[in-house]
Design an enzyme around this catalytic site. Structure first.
Site, PDB file in Angstrom:
ATOM      1  N   HIS A 137       0.993  -1.260   0.393  1.00 59.47           N
ATOM      2  CA  HIS A 137      -0.072   0.120   0.098  1.00 59.47           C
ATOM      3  C   HIS A 137       0.783   1.466  -0.147  1.00 59.47           C
ATOM      4  O   HIS A 137       2.229   1.155  -0.321  1.00 59.47           O
ATOM      5  CB  HIS A 137      -0.927   0.422   1.359  1.00 59.47           C
ATOM      6  CG  HIS A 137      -2.157  -0.894   1.334  1.00 59.47           C
ATOM      7  ND1 HIS A 137      -1.731  -2.316   1.854  1.00 59.47           N
ATOM      8  CD2 HIS A 137      -3.634  -0.971   0.964  1.00 59.47           C
ATOM      9  CE1 HIS A 137      -3.559  -2.193   1.013  1.00 59.47           C
ATOM     10  NE2 HIS A 137      -3.906  -1.806   0.738  1.00 59.47           N
ATOM     11  N   LYS A 141      -0.081   4.523   4.225  1.00 57.44           N
ATOM     12  CA  LYS A 141      -0.825   3.818   4.941  1.00 57.44           C
ATOM     13  C   LYS A 141      -0.831   3.552   6.669  1.00 57.44           C
ATOM     14  O   LYS A 141       0.540   2.991   7.002  1.00 57.44           O
ATOM     15  CB  LYS A 141      -1.406   2.729   4.489  1.00 57.44           C
ATOM     16  CG  LYS A 141      -2.156   1.723   4.345  1.00 57.44           C
ATOM     17  CD  LYS A 141      -3.471   0.602   4.246  1.00 57.44           C
ATOM     18  CE  LYS A 141      -3.916  -0.674   4.494  1.00 57.44           C
ATOM     19  NZ  LYS A 141      -5.233   0.632   5.317  1.00 57.44           N
TER      20      LYS A 141
END
Length: 261
Positions: A137, A141
């Site tokens: 990700h 994040k």
């Protein structure tokens, strides 16, 4: 459908764009500087609120909306544990509220999960294969592993009798900028699924589940090109939640969409 947005970051704006394209009406937008607007007639008149904020604010936001009789679809990850689930279930039952939470609203992820669950059931009969998961990700994040990775991992562990649990490990690139290749990773011997998580750039999200033996490897991968798929799925979930009551999940949406039962 009349939609209230809770959180107006990248996901909130994406939901707004797609909602308008689909003919829905955004009647209220709640962000950090106007939470008092949850008492406004516009918010109270929403068919459903879609929440994308932070793990620290998600539950107060969902609770506030539910206490005001507004149904909620929440896509914030990293907060919805068993204690919160039990509390939400009691509130939904007592007050007739609706809360639909999911770590990932992407329809592609939903299909991947269905396929992974069936693959896990088959692999339960093939002990020569051991699983490994890799999730990637964007660098901003905060939670890890991702909520989607946790859901996929718990699904897998529950279907493979030789797996006792899972644990996470940060996968950092070498000085050459390269990650270890899965084929040279030593397979776990402690009967726990290893989840390697990576945080880099602006990656929208990728989840790979690998089943490796001495002879070969099977890989199932979902790669998101952008966040549009998550926003589109959140709208689908909102349409479902607006017509149903209780503590719901994406499984309920899938059952309705695919008629899986």
């Amino acid at each position: 459908m009349k939609i209230a947005l809770i959180g107006y970051g990248r996901m909130g704006r994406m939901v707004e764009e797609l909602a308008r394209e689909s003919g829905h009406e955004i009647v209220s937008t709640i962000d950090v500087d106007n939470r008092e607007d949850m008492d406004s007639p516009a918010f109270l008149g929403a068919d459903v609120a879609i929440e994308f904020t932070t793990p620290q604010t998600a539950w107060p936001n969902c609770l506030g909306a539910m206490q005001r009789g507004v149904k909620v679809v929440c896509g914030t990850t990293g907060w919805f544990n068993q204690e919160r689930r039990d509390e939400a279930a009691l509130l939904c039952k007592a007050a007739g509220g609706t809360l639909l939470c999911s770590p990932n609203f992407s329809i592609g992820v939903a299909v991947t999960r269905l396929v992974s669950n069936r693959l896990s059931e088959l692999m339960n009969r093939l002990p020569q294969y051991e699983p490994l998961m890799i999730e990637t990700h964007h660098a901003q994040k905060r939670d890890h592993p991702s909520g989607t990775a946790i859901q996929l991992a718990e699904d897998l562990v529950g279907r493979v009798s030789r797996m006792e649990g899972w644990h996470e490990q940060l996968d950092k690139p070498s000085s050459h900028g390269l990650y270890l290749q899965p084929c040279i990773l030593d397979i776990l011997s402690d009967h726990n699924l290893r989840i390697l998580y990576r945080r880099e750039g602006d990656a929208a999200g990728e989840h790979s589940i690998m089943w490796q033996s001495d002879d070969d490897r099977i890989t199932l991968t979902h790669h998101a090109y952008s966040r549009r798929g998550f926003a589109r799925g959140a709208l689908l979930a909102a349409e479902y939640a607006s017509k149903h009551q209780g503590l719901l999940s994406m499984d309920d949406v899938l059952e309705d969409l695919f008629q899986t039962k």
